[in-house]
Design a protein around this motif. Sequence first.
Motif, mmCIF file in Angstrom:
data_model
loop_
_atom_site.group_PDB
_atom_site.id
_atom_site.type_symbol
_atom_site.label_atom_id
_atom_site.label_comp_id
_atom_site.label_asym_id
_atom_site.label_seq_id
_atom_site.Cartn_x
_atom_site.Cartn_y
_atom_site.Cartn_z
ATOM 1 N N GLU A 172 0.839 -1.195 0.000
ATOM 2 C CA GLU A 172 0.000 0.000 0.000
ATOM 3 C C GLU A 172 0.872 1.241 0.000
ATOM 4 O OE1 GLU A 172 -4.047 0.835 2.277
ATOM 5 O OE2 GLU A 172 -2.332 1.143 3.597
ATOM 6 N N LEU A 173 0.529 2.212 -0.838
ATOM 7 C CA LEU A 173 1.219 3.496 -0.881
ATOM 8 C C LEU A 173 0.495 4.460 0.050
ATOM 9 C CD1 LEU A 173 3.394 5.241 -2.604
ATOM 10 C CD2 LEU A 173 1.340 6.167 -3.685
ATOM 11 N N THR A 174 1.236 5.048 0.981
ATOM 12 C CA THR A 174 0.642 6.016 1.898
ATOM 13 C C THR A 174 0.986 7.423 1.435
ATOM 14 O OG1 THR A 174 0.830 4.481 3.752
ATOM 15 C CG2 THR A 174 0.509 6.803 4.281
ATOM 16 N N VAL A 175 -0.038 8.241 1.260
ATOM 17 C CA VAL A 175 0.104 9.623 0.783
ATOM 18 C C VAL A 175 -0.333 10.559 1.898
ATOM 19 C CG1 VAL A 175 -0.630 11.318 -0.930
ATOM 20 C CG2 VAL A 175 -0.372 8.911 -1.587
ATOM 21 N N LEU A 176 0.474 11.599 2.155
ATOM 22 C CA LEU A 176 0.152 12.580 3.191
ATOM 23 C C LEU A 176 0.069 13.971 2.574
ATOM 24 C CD1 LEU A 176 -0.099 13.419 6.259
ATOM 25 C CD2 LEU A 176 2.390 13.780 6.175
ATOM 26 N N ASP A 177 -0.980 14.719 2.950
ATOM 27 C CA ASP A 177 -1.076 16.137 2.626
ATOM 28 C C ASP A 177 -1.591 16.846 3.874
ATOM 29 O OD1 ASP A 177 -1.505 18.689 1.762
ATOM 30 O OD2 ASP A 177 -2.674 18.162 -0.013
ATOM 31 N N PRO A 178 -0.714 17.548 4.609
ATOM 32 C CA PRO A 178 -1.122 18.147 5.884
ATOM 33 C C PRO A 178 -1.830 19.492 5.762
ATOM 34 C CG PRO A 178 1.198 18.530 5.509
ATOM 35 C CD PRO A 178 0.720 17.702 4.357
ATOM 36 N N ALA A 179 -1.967 20.029 4.548
ATOM 37 C CA ALA A 179 -2.696 21.293 4.327
ATOM 38 C C ALA A 179 -3.440 21.143 3.007
ATOM 39 C CB ALA A 179 -1.733 22.478 4.297
ATOM 40 N N CYS A 180 -4.446 20.275 2.989
ATOM 41 C CA CYS A 180 -4.966 19.748 1.731
ATOM 42 C C CYS A 180 -5.937 20.656 1.010
ATOM 43 C CB CYS A 180 -5.616 18.386 1.967
ATOM 44 S SG CYS A 180 -7.130 18.445 2.954
ATOM 45 N N GLY A 181 -6.440 21.721 1.640
ATOM 46 C CA GLY A 181 -7.415 22.562 0.956
ATOM 47 C C GLY A 181 -8.625 21.745 0.540
ATOM 48 N N THR A 182 -8.982 21.800 -0.739
ATOM 49 C CA THR A 182 -10.117 21.011 -1.234
ATOM 50 C C THR A 182 -9.675 19.683 -1.835
ATOM 51 O OG1 THR A 182 -10.040 22.260 -3.311
ATOM 52 C CG2 THR A 182 -11.598 23.001 -1.643
ATOM 53 N N GLY A 183 -8.413 19.279 -1.605
ATOM 54 C CA GLY A 183 -7.989 17.927 -1.951
ATOM 55 C C GLY A 183 -7.394 17.732 -3.324
ATOM 56 N N HIS A 184 -6.953 18.797 -3.984
ATOM 57 C CA HIS A 184 -6.399 18.660 -5.337
ATOM 58 C C HIS A 184 -5.174 17.748 -5.371
ATOM 59 C CE1 HIS A 184 -8.912 22.196 -6.009
ATOM 60 N NE2 HIS A 184 -8.788 21.992 -7.291
ATOM 61 N N LEU A 185 -4.233 17.953 -4.439
ATOM 62 C CA LEU A 185 -2.984 17.183 -4.465
ATOM 63 C C LEU A 185 -3.216 15.715 -4.120
ATOM 64 C CD1 LEU A 185 -0.546 19.756 -2.828
ATOM 65 C CD2 LEU A 185 -0.390 18.840 -5.137
ATOM 66 N N ALA A 186 -4.009 15.458 -3.087
ATOM 67 C CA ALA A 186 -4.273 14.066 -2.696
ATOM 68 C C ALA A 186 -4.996 13.325 -3.810
ATOM 69 C CB ALA A 186 -5.100 14.034 -1.413
ATOM 70 N N LEU B 47 -13.318 23.697 3.863
ATOM 71 C CA LEU B 47 -12.385 23.075 2.918
ATOM 72 C C LEU B 47 -12.193 21.598 3.236
ATOM 73 C CD1 LEU B 47 -9.612 25.829 2.589
ATOM 74 C CD2 LEU B 47 -11.580 25.431 1.121
ATOM 75 N N ALA B 48 -12.100 21.278 4.525
ATOM 76 C CA ALA B 48 -11.925 19.874 4.911
ATOM 77 C C ALA B 48 -13.127 19.038 4.482
ATOM 78 C CB ALA B 48 -11.715 19.774 6.421
ATOM 79 N N ALA B 49 -14.326 19.588 4.638
ATOM 80 C CA ALA B 49 -15.525 18.857 4.235
ATOM 81 C C ALA B 49 -15.554 18.642 2.727
ATOM 82 C CB ALA B 49 -16.775 19.614 4.689
ATOM 83 N N LEU B 50 -15.165 19.657 1.964
ATOM 84 C CA LEU B 50 -15.146 19.523 0.507
ATOM 85 C C LEU B 50 -14.058 18.551 0.059
ATOM 86 C CD1 LEU B 50 -15.734 23.268 -0.402
ATOM 87 C CD2 LEU B 50 -17.272 21.369 -0.945
ATOM 88 N N ALA B 51 -12.897 18.588 0.731
ATOM 89 C CA ALA B 51 -11.835 17.633 0.408
ATOM 90 C C ALA B 51 -12.293 16.209 0.686
ATOM 91 C CB ALA B 51 -10.572 17.959 1.204
#
Length: 661
Positions: free
Chosen positions: A173-187, A210-214
Amino acid sequence: MSTTGSVPVSLAEIARIAGVGRAAVSNWRRRHDSFPTRIGGTDVSPQFSLAEVERWLRDNGKLDAIGGRELLWPRFEALGSRDESGLAIAEAARRMRSPHTHTPQVELTTEAEALAVEAAKLGQDEGTRETFEFLLQRWLETHVRQLSTTPPPLAAMMARIALAVRAEGTGEELTVLDPACGTGHLAAAAVQEYTGGNVAVLACERDPALAALASARLAFVADESDARTEIATADALRADPFAAARADIALCNPPFNERDWGYEELATDQRWTHGLPPRTEPELAWVQHLLAHLRPGGTAVILLPPAVASRKAGRRIRGSLLRTGVLRAVVSLPPGSAQPHSVSLQLWVLRCPPAGPDSVTPGQDALLVDATRFARAGTRETGPRWEALQAFVLSAVQALDHPETELPDGSVRVPLIDLLDDEVDVTPGRYTSASTEPSGLELAASWKEVGSILTDLARRARRLAELEFDTGRPQTTVGVGDLVKAGALSLRAGQQPPDDAVTSGGDTVPLLSVTDLLTDGTPSGRVATGSAPAVVEKGDVVVAGVVRAFRAWVHEGPPTALGPQLYALRVDPAKLDAHFLAGCLRAPSNGRQAGTHASSSSRVDIRRLQVLQLPLDEQAAYVEVFRSLGEFEARLGHVAGLGGELVNDVSDTLAAGALDV
């Protein structure tokens, strides 16, 4: 779909709802006494009741082929609060995925909850993912000044860099982290770019909306992949919800220039292995936060302002990052890659040394990449040349662990001894400037593009050459002035706005001048909404009434104010086709006949310009040819410019003695 309350909508929103141009809506308003009356706004930008507009459009058969999303959005916007509308969209997405949900996950007003329920029902009919993405995009566009998002092409490039640079993992499994994700574009980009199996996404965002939208966006992404997601609402620096987690790749577009990031309360935090970040260097706190969450061989890619590479306050931490070998590369991006668009932002590529005897030892060269030349200079198209930029950056970073591989022009491996001076400046432009001489691959690509355009031009030329003309048949024409009197079109003249109309705050529209037309055609000014007498909308015809810049075209962009010697013509679509009108008006003979010719600055009398008198159904054939001729002219101009650049590039390469003989 029913609407409630007096939700205001503009002419542009009515046009989007009905799926027509704004000129058509203006004509409906002028020709139909039953069209809803204005409830607010100004004469230039009137507003109408959405309920009345919807009823009128339905009664007049204007909504037959249009979906309900455009009708739905103004009601979200009318909620007023950015957070309320964002949370309502997120709740609608949750209900779309779980139709039997009855209790909202977040606290909403009665109106917002009812709207979320209605949006969920619409999503079931018109596509859940499509409906959510539509509402999210409109929300982001509405609040663009308050939000900073990562453009999808940049997010995809950052994910590809991280996947290319990371050491191969051993887990399934690949684990991806984004600690300031905004609306989730990077993740979302990381999940979409990874093709190796299961993915676990750990993301954090301190803004609840933003967290809810992400969370909503990543839930849809997870439905289409083997991803599992966990989105936390928290400040990752102050209260890290994933303190014990270790990631294979980490992606981050952190908030810039924040002084209140937790300097006092985090002074003894164990994450600062390279030194306590100064109060003025919050970006270096995010850098070390990412490093603290990487497992051996893991890679982080973070978007940073260029000052982080050179500010004096951060030189000690930069030096430590270089000496320990974790700062592997710095990439300078072209302006316009992300907000703030006027700045050449940077990507920092960080990697924890792999564990074991084959791990990379500290003290390696750093890869510095200057990709600023991929900006789109003098063009209305937003963003850099993404495809070329991605190919260039990826080719550079893929050579990171292969010192024998030749780097593309504009990138260089810099020894640590050259970087660890008194400044520890890792700005790529200090060590490499892209040569003006293109590489062989770039020349080959340019020749290929020129060949493709020439082939297309030859095809278009054959089609145009097959046209048959009967020049002996008499044709009647009518002047623009007579068409105005007959009500077939309206004419408005642009003017120089008053000095107090040119503002930096409030609602503004672009201002186009004749000088702009003589350069790159991009409006160079802005004026306050409602202060300009001539504002063109999509579907209007614009005419430049001066000999040196005489032309006519159908406006396709956003509302734009016109300066002196520019004119806006709005047609009655029942009598005239806008493209037919523009094609007739821009004929050089027409401009010569209506101009004074005393000098290049002479004016053209717009009312004397002639238009063929043809029934509306016969205008269509002319419109098709006018379009073909315009496309031929545009392609011809493009290949001329590209060919001229190519000749110069090859000449420079030859003069440098690069010919292989």
